[in-house]
Write an enzyme that holds these catalytic residues in place. Structure first.
Site, PDB file in Angstrom:
ATOM      1  N   TYR A   1       0.820  -1.212   0.000  1.00  0.00           N
ATOM      2  CA  TYR A   1       0.000   0.000   0.000  1.00  0.00           C
ATOM      3  C   TYR A   1       0.858   1.268   0.000  1.00  0.00           C
ATOM      4  CZ  TYR A   1      -3.674  -3.217   1.679  1.00  0.00           C
ATOM      5  OH  TYR A   1      -4.550  -4.254   1.837  1.00  0.00           O
TER       6      TYR A   1
ATOM      7  N   ILE B   1     -12.698  -5.011   7.464  1.00  0.00           N
ATOM      8  CA  ILE B   1     -11.806  -3.843   7.485  1.00  0.00           C
ATOM      9  C   ILE B   1     -12.288  -2.804   6.475  1.00  0.00           C
ATOM     10  CG2 ILE B   1      -9.717  -4.867   8.452  1.00  0.00           C
ATOM     11  CD1 ILE B   1      -8.793  -5.412   5.556  1.00  0.00           C
TER      12      ILE B   1
ATOM     13  N   SER C   1     -12.479   4.089   5.147  1.00  0.00           N
ATOM     14  CA  SER C   1     -13.048   5.418   4.930  1.00  0.00           C
ATOM     15  C   SER C   1     -12.054   6.464   5.408  1.00  0.00           C
ATOM     16  CB  SER C   1     -14.370   5.612   5.655  1.00  0.00           C
ATOM     17  OG  SER C   1     -14.850   6.927   5.400  1.00  0.00           O
TER      18      SER C   1
ATOM     19  N   ARG D   1     -18.024   8.787   8.311  1.00  0.00           N
ATOM     20  CA  ARG D   1     -18.212   7.455   7.758  1.00  0.00           C
ATOM     21  C   ARG D   1     -17.482   6.405   8.604  1.00  0.00           C
ATOM     22  NH1 ARG D   1     -19.664   6.187   2.685  1.00  0.00           N
ATOM     23  NH2 ARG D   1     -21.032   7.983   3.001  1.00  0.00           N
TER      24      ARG D   1
ATOM     25  N   ASN E   1     -19.381   3.200  10.056  1.00  0.00           N
ATOM     26  CA  ASN E   1     -18.931   1.833   9.794  1.00  0.00           C
ATOM     27  C   ASN E   1     -18.676   1.036  11.072  1.00  0.00           C
ATOM     28  OD1 ASN E   1     -19.064   2.325   7.057  1.00  0.00           O
ATOM     29  ND2 ASN E   1     -16.864   2.611   6.786  1.00  0.00           N
TER      30      ASN E   1
END
Length: 284
Positions: free
Chosen positions: A53, A237, A240, A245, A249
């Site tokens: 990532y 997982i 956001s 949000r 979640n």
């Protein structure tokens, strides 16, 4: 403002992982720290990143700034990262972990994962030897895999004698991977869902079924789908970058689906994944 405690899932090694975590895929490194700091502030105690990532440094900045990198507070948060596919191998995995733990600015990670099985260039057994060394040294607490199908899990077990504690897979109402989830359940492997709402594509799945359930409970479409995961015992997982949000979640425990509603979401299963095929893909 945030949400209450998130329940834990007890893994095969006895470790307790929060059932909801924050995913940080496709967040630029320099934008990651404030997103993770926000998540920690509103109640998340589980952060999922990966070498691939490119934002472990941002996660590390947030842990340090929030006081969760070391000491007693470090024990309160679960940090997962993953090995880059191009660094699979025994020596290369150990070298990669040294770099990753430096970026994360902490002394250990709660889970280290093989990101993809790469069956066309299989090195998972060598990686696993490195992982078990890191576990023996106390630098990794739990060993897991991502995107492993039953054939990959069986091969890993044949070569190492171990099952991973977790298999993180693409999983959402229109791609339920029932063969994989059944195999994992039979072998004590916890299932963790990434893309739990199919990157938003499932919000309108089923000719309005999600919308009708959401209206009945006074919740969002996303909360309906995430609650379905929770009731299945799946670790999730959701990602956001927005504080509101993030709170939404994580706020999944003041309503429950009826048996009929749950079955209606089960019936949305289909043949199309949102992501990549584990038999051919490598996240280099």
């Amino acid at each position: 403002m945030g949400f209450g405690p998130i329940p834990n899932i007890t893994l095969s090694n006895g470790a307790a992982i929060p059932q909801i975590g924050l995913g940080v895929l496709r967040i630029d490194d320099d934008a990651t720290a404030p997103v993770v700091e926000s998540a920690l502030e509103v109640g998340y105690r589980h952060i999922d990143t990966a070498a691939g990532y490119g934002n472990e440094g941002g996660v590390g900045q947030a842990l340090e700034a929030s006081g969760y990198a070391h000491g007693s507070k470090r024990e309160q948060v679960w940090i997962t990262t993953k090995l880059r596919d191009s660094e699979q191998g025994y020596d290369s995995a150990l070298t990669a972990f040294d770099r990753q733990i430096g970026l994360l600015r902490t002394d250990y990670v709660d889970m280290y994962m093989i990101h993809w099985p790469t069956p066309f260039d299989w090195r998972s057994a060598d990686v696993w030897r490195a992982f078990t060394r890191l576990r023996d040294e106390g630098r990794v607490r739990t060993l897991g895999v991502c995107n492993f199908l039953p054939e990959h899990l069986e091969r890993l077990h044949e070569e190492t004698g171990e099952w991973p504690a977790v298999d993180q897979i693409e999983l959402h109402p229109t791609w339920q991977q029932r063969e994989v989830t059944s195999f994992c359940k039979a072998h004590g492997i916890a299932v963790e869902a990434y893309s739990p709402i199919a990157r938003g594509a499932d919000l309108n799945a089923g000719d309005g079924v999600i919308a009708r359930i959401a209206e009945a409970h006074g919740v969002s479409h996303a909360q309906v789908i995430l609650r379905w995961h929770i009731e299945n015992g799946t670790i999730i997982i959701p990602k956001s970058v927005h504080r509101e949000r993030q709170i939404e979640n994580g706020s999944l425990f003041d309503f429950a689906l009826t048996a009929e509603e749950h079955a209606a979401i089960d019936a949305l299963d289909g043949p199309t994944r949102a992501g990549h095929d584990p038999r051919t893909f490598s996240y280099s």
